[in-house]
Write a protein that holds these residues in place. Structure first.
Motif, PDB file in Angstrom:
ATOM      1  N   TYR A  20       0.829  -1.210   0.000  1.00 39.60           N
ATOM      2  CA  TYR A  20       0.000   0.000   0.000  1.00 39.60           C
ATOM      3  C   TYR A  20       0.859   1.254   0.000  1.00 39.60           C
ATOM      4  O   TYR A  20       0.681   2.156  -0.826  1.00 39.60           O
ATOM      5  CB  TYR A  20      -0.928  -0.003   1.216  1.00 39.60           C
ATOM      6  CG  TYR A  20      -1.618   1.329   1.448  1.00 39.60           C
ATOM      7  CD1 TYR A  20      -2.710   1.711   0.675  1.00 39.60           C
ATOM      8  CD2 TYR A  20      -1.166   2.202   2.432  1.00 39.60           C
ATOM      9  CE1 TYR A  20      -3.336   2.936   0.884  1.00 39.60           C
ATOM     10  CE2 TYR A  20      -1.782   3.429   2.646  1.00 39.60           C
ATOM     11  CZ  TYR A  20      -2.874   3.787   1.873  1.00 39.60           C
ATOM     12  OH  TYR A  20      -3.478   5.012   2.077  1.00 39.60           O
ATOM     13  N   ARG A  69      -7.454   3.082  17.633  1.00 40.99           N
ATOM     14  CA  ARG A  69      -7.181   3.614  16.301  1.00 40.99           C
ATOM     15  C   ARG A  69      -6.426   4.924  16.467  1.00 40.99           C
ATOM     16  O   ARG A  69      -6.715   5.704  17.384  1.00 40.99           O
ATOM     17  CB  ARG A  69      -8.480   3.849  15.523  1.00 40.99           C
ATOM     18  CG  ARG A  69      -8.263   4.303  14.069  1.00 40.99           C
ATOM     19  CD  ARG A  69      -9.579   4.344  13.320  1.00 40.99           C
ATOM     20  NE  ARG A  69      -9.449   4.951  11.993  1.00 40.99           N
ATOM     21  CZ  ARG A  69      -9.064   4.308  10.905  1.00 40.99           C
ATOM     22  NH1 ARG A  69      -8.767   3.023  10.983  1.00 40.99           N
ATOM     23  NH2 ARG A  69      -8.980   4.925   9.739  1.00 40.99           N
ATOM     24  N   SER A  92      -5.234  10.092   1.052  1.00 38.01           N
ATOM     25  CA  SER A  92      -6.588  10.354   1.552  1.00 38.01           C
ATOM     26  C   SER A  92      -7.667   9.632   0.757  1.00 38.01           C
ATOM     27  O   SER A  92      -8.848   9.701   1.125  1.00 38.01           O
ATOM     28  CB  SER A  92      -6.873  11.857   1.536  1.00 38.01           C
ATOM     29  OG  SER A  92      -6.847  12.368   0.199  1.00 38.01           O
ATOM     30  N   GLU A  94      -8.656   6.585   0.505  1.00 32.64           N
ATOM     31  CA  GLU A  94      -9.467   5.680   1.319  1.00 32.64           C
ATOM     32  C   GLU A  94      -9.529   6.154   2.765  1.00 32.64           C
ATOM     33  O   GLU A  94      -9.937   5.403   3.651  1.00 32.64           O
ATOM     34  CB  GLU A  94      -8.901   4.260   1.248  1.00 32.64           C
ATOM     35  CG  GLU A  94      -8.916   3.652  -0.144  1.00 32.64           C
ATOM     36  CD  GLU A  94      -8.314   2.259  -0.176  1.00 32.64           C
ATOM     37  OE1 GLU A  94      -8.968   1.330   0.333  1.00 32.64           O
ATOM     38  OE2 GLU A  94      -7.173   2.118  -0.681  1.00 32.64           O
ATOM     39  N   GLY A  95      -9.138   7.404   2.985  1.00 31.53           N
ATOM     40  CA  GLY A  95      -9.168   7.983   4.315  1.00 31.53           C
ATOM     41  C   GLY A  95      -9.997   9.246   4.322  1.00 31.53           C
ATOM     42  O   GLY A  95     -11.153   9.247   3.925  1.00 31.53           O
ATOM     43  N   ARG A  96      -9.377  10.362   4.711  1.00 29.37           N
ATOM     44  CA  ARG A  96     -10.106  11.630   4.714  1.00 29.37           C
ATOM     45  C   ARG A  96      -9.128  12.796   4.666  1.00 29.37           C
ATOM     46  O   ARG A  96      -7.942  12.649   4.980  1.00 29.37           O
ATOM     47  CB  ARG A  96     -11.007  11.749   5.938  1.00 29.37           C
ATOM     48  CG  ARG A  96     -10.277  11.722   7.272  1.00 29.37           C
ATOM     49  CD  ARG A  96     -11.237  11.803   8.435  1.00 29.37           C
ATOM     50  NE  ARG A  96     -10.536  11.738   9.715  1.00 29.37           N
ATOM     51  CZ  ARG A  96     -10.815  12.510  10.762  1.00 29.37           C
ATOM     52  NH1 ARG A  96     -11.772  13.413  10.682  1.00 29.37           N
ATOM     53  NH2 ARG A  96     -10.137  12.375  11.900  1.00 29.37           N
ATOM     54  N   GLU A 114      -5.541  11.887   6.292  1.00 29.88           N
ATOM     55  CA  GLU A 114      -5.523  10.642   7.067  1.00 29.88           C
ATOM     56  C   GLU A 114      -5.671   9.482   6.104  1.00 29.88           C
ATOM     57  O   GLU A 114      -6.562   9.493   5.251  1.00 29.88           O
ATOM     58  CB  GLU A 114      -6.661  10.658   8.081  1.00 29.88           C
ATOM     59  CG  GLU A 114      -6.708   9.451   8.999  1.00 29.88           C
ATOM     60  CD  GLU A 114      -7.861   9.545   9.976  1.00 29.88           C
ATOM     61  OE1 GLU A 114      -8.883   8.857   9.752  1.00 29.88           O
ATOM     62  OE2 GLU A 114      -7.754  10.321  10.951  1.00 29.88           O
ATOM     63  N   ASP A 115      -4.813   8.477   6.225  1.00 29.27           N
ATOM     64  CA  ASP A 115      -4.888   7.352   5.298  1.00 29.27           C
ATOM     65  C   ASP A 115      -5.841   6.273   5.833  1.00 29.27           C
ATOM     66  O   ASP A 115      -6.470   6.425   6.882  1.00 29.27           O
ATOM     67  CB  ASP A 115      -3.494   6.790   4.986  1.00 29.27           C
ATOM     68  CG  ASP A 115      -2.815   6.102   6.175  1.00 29.27           C
ATOM     69  OD1 ASP A 115      -3.516   5.585   7.061  1.00 29.27           O
ATOM     70  OD2 ASP A 115      -1.568   6.075   6.215  1.00 29.27           O
ATOM     71  N   LYS A 116      -5.958   5.167   5.121  1.00 29.32           N
ATOM     72  CA  LYS A 116      -6.958   4.156   5.467  1.00 29.32           C
ATOM     73  C   LYS A 116      -6.633   3.417   6.758  1.00 29.32           C
ATOM     74  O   LYS A 116      -7.511   2.771   7.343  1.00 29.32           O
ATOM     75  CB  LYS A 116      -7.126   3.164   4.326  1.00 29.32           C
ATOM     76  CG  LYS A 116      -5.951   2.219   4.088  1.00 29.32           C
ATOM     77  CD  LYS A 116      -6.306   1.228   2.984  1.00 29.32           C
ATOM     78  CE  LYS A 116      -5.236   0.171   2.781  1.00 29.32           C
ATOM     79  NZ  LYS A 116      -5.641  -0.810   1.743  1.00 29.32           N
ATOM     80  N   PHE A 117      -5.398   3.519   7.232  1.00 24.77           N
ATOM     81  CA  PHE A 117      -5.027   2.899   8.501  1.00 24.77           C
ATOM     82  C   PHE A 117      -5.223   3.847   9.684  1.00 24.77           C
ATOM     83  O   PHE A 117      -4.929   3.486  10.819  1.00 24.77           O
ATOM     84  CB  PHE A 117      -3.576   2.420   8.451  1.00 24.77           C
ATOM     85  CG  PHE A 117      -3.332   1.358   7.424  1.00 24.77           C
ATOM     86  CD1 PHE A 117      -3.779   0.057   7.613  1.00 24.77           C
ATOM     87  CD2 PHE A 117      -2.670   1.656   6.236  1.00 24.77           C
ATOM     88  CE1 PHE A 117      -3.572  -0.921   6.662  1.00 24.77           C
ATOM     89  CE2 PHE A 117      -2.450   0.685   5.276  1.00 24.77           C
ATOM     90  CZ  PHE A 117      -2.906  -0.605   5.492  1.00 24.77           C
TER      91      PHE A 117
END
Length: 272
Positions: A20, A69, A92, A94-96, A114-117
C-alpha cells in the motif's frame, strides 16, 4: 539505531501494508525493515509488527485488533520536493482530508490527510529534500500545554534539547521542535478545540541502552500506574510511550520471551 520510533495501532495489518505505502509513496521511498509474527496466543503465526522505513525513517505498525485507532494528535510530517499534491490525494483516497492541499502562511504547498489505517500525514511540498518526522498536537485535556511538554520531555529524556518554540498571541504553542538523540519531533497546541487527544492508538517507542537508561526514562515519564504494561506507559500529558531495551529483538529470541514480556510492567532485561 533510531532512538524514537512512532508506533501506530492497526487492525488486520499484514504484508499488504508494505504494498500500500509503496504504491502511494513509491517503491524507492518505502522498505520493510522487519516483519514479526505472533509467537503465541490466539493469533499465533499472524502478523504482530510491521516495521516500515519511509525515506529511511522507521515507523512501526502494531497488528493489535480493533480496540484502538490512531488520531491526528500524533501525525507524521512528510517533506517532498515534488509531487506533494498527488501523494496527499493518494493517501486520503481511502481515508479523509483534514486540511485541503494548498498554500498556507507556513508552507507554499501543504495538506493534512488521514490514510486508510488512520495514520495522519502533514504533507509539505516544495521541500529541500525528502524526509519524515513525528508531530505531537496537544489537544483535548492536554490543550495549551505545548511549551510545558517541550520543556518536560527535554528535561526528562537523555541527550535531548529544545529547538525553536513559537508562541501564539495567547501564549499557546503555535509550533515548536525538540530533539531526542538528534532526532527532531515537532509539537504544537491545537488551534481549535478537538474531541480527541493522545491515546493508545499512537505511541512513541524509546530504545534504551541497558537497564539503567531504561529505568531512568521510565521513572521520568510514567504518570499513570494503571497504564503500565509490557513496556508501555502513559505520561502526564496522556501520551503513550513504549520504553524498551535496544536489544529487544535479540531478547525475544529466548525461550518463553513473549510470555515473559506480557507479564511485565516495566521491562526487566535480566528476566528474559
Amino acid at each position: 539505531m533510531q532512538k524514537v520510533v512512532p508506533n501506530f495501532w492497526a487492525d488486520a495489518v499484514g504484508e499488504d501494508i508494505v504494498g500500500y505505502y509503496q504504491q502511494v509513496l513509491g517503491d524507492a521511498a518505502v522498505t520493510c525493515a522487519a516483519h514479526v509474527r505472533y509467537p503465541a496466543g490466539p493469533r499465533i503465526g499472524g502478523t504482530l509488527l510491521v516495521d516500515l522505513e519511509f525515506y529511511g525513517y522507521r515507523v512501526t505498525f502494531i497488528n493489535g485488533g480493533p480496540q484502538f485507532r490512531p488520531n491526528p494528535s500524533l501525525s507524521l510530517h512528510l517533506r517532498l520536493p515534488s509531487g506533494a499534491r498527488e501523494v496527499a490525494q493518494s493517501l486520503s483516497a481511502e481515508g479523509r482530508v483534514l486540511m485541503e492541499f494548498g498554500e498556507y502562511p507556513f508552507a507554499a504547498e501543504y495538506a493534512w490527510v488521514e490514510d486508510k489505517f488512520g495514520v495522519s500525514w502533514q504533507v509539505f511540498g516544495a521541500a529541500a529534500d525528502n524526509g519524515v518526522q513525528p508531530c505531537l498536537m496537544l489537544c483535548g485535556e492536554a490543550q495549551g500545554r505545548g511549551t510545558e511538554a517541550a520543556t518536560f520531555y527535554t528535561g526528562a529524556l537523555p541527550d535531548a534539547a529544545v529547538g525553536d518554540l513559537v508562541p501564539t498571541s495567547s501564549g499557546e504553542l503555535l509550533y515548536g521542535t525538540i530533539e531526542i538523540a538528534g532526532e527532531p519531533i515537532a509539537l504544537m497546541d491545537s488551534g481549535v478545540p478537538q474531541d480527541f487527544s493522545f491515546s493508545t492508538g499512537a505511541s512513541l517507542l524509546l530504545n534504551a541502552h541497558g537497564q539503567a537508561e531504561l529505568d531512568a526514562m521510565w521513572e521520568a515519564l510514567s504518570d499513570v500506574p494503571a497504564a503500565e504494561q509490557c513496556g508501555w506507559l502513559v505520561d502526564r500529558f496522556g501520551l503513550s510511550w513504549q520504553v524498551v531495551p535496544d536489544n529487544l529483538a535479540e531478547l525475544m529470541e529466548r525461550p518463553d520471551a513473549y510470555d515473559k514480556l506480557m507479564a511485565m510492567k516495566k521491562i526487566q532485561i535480566a528476566d528474559f
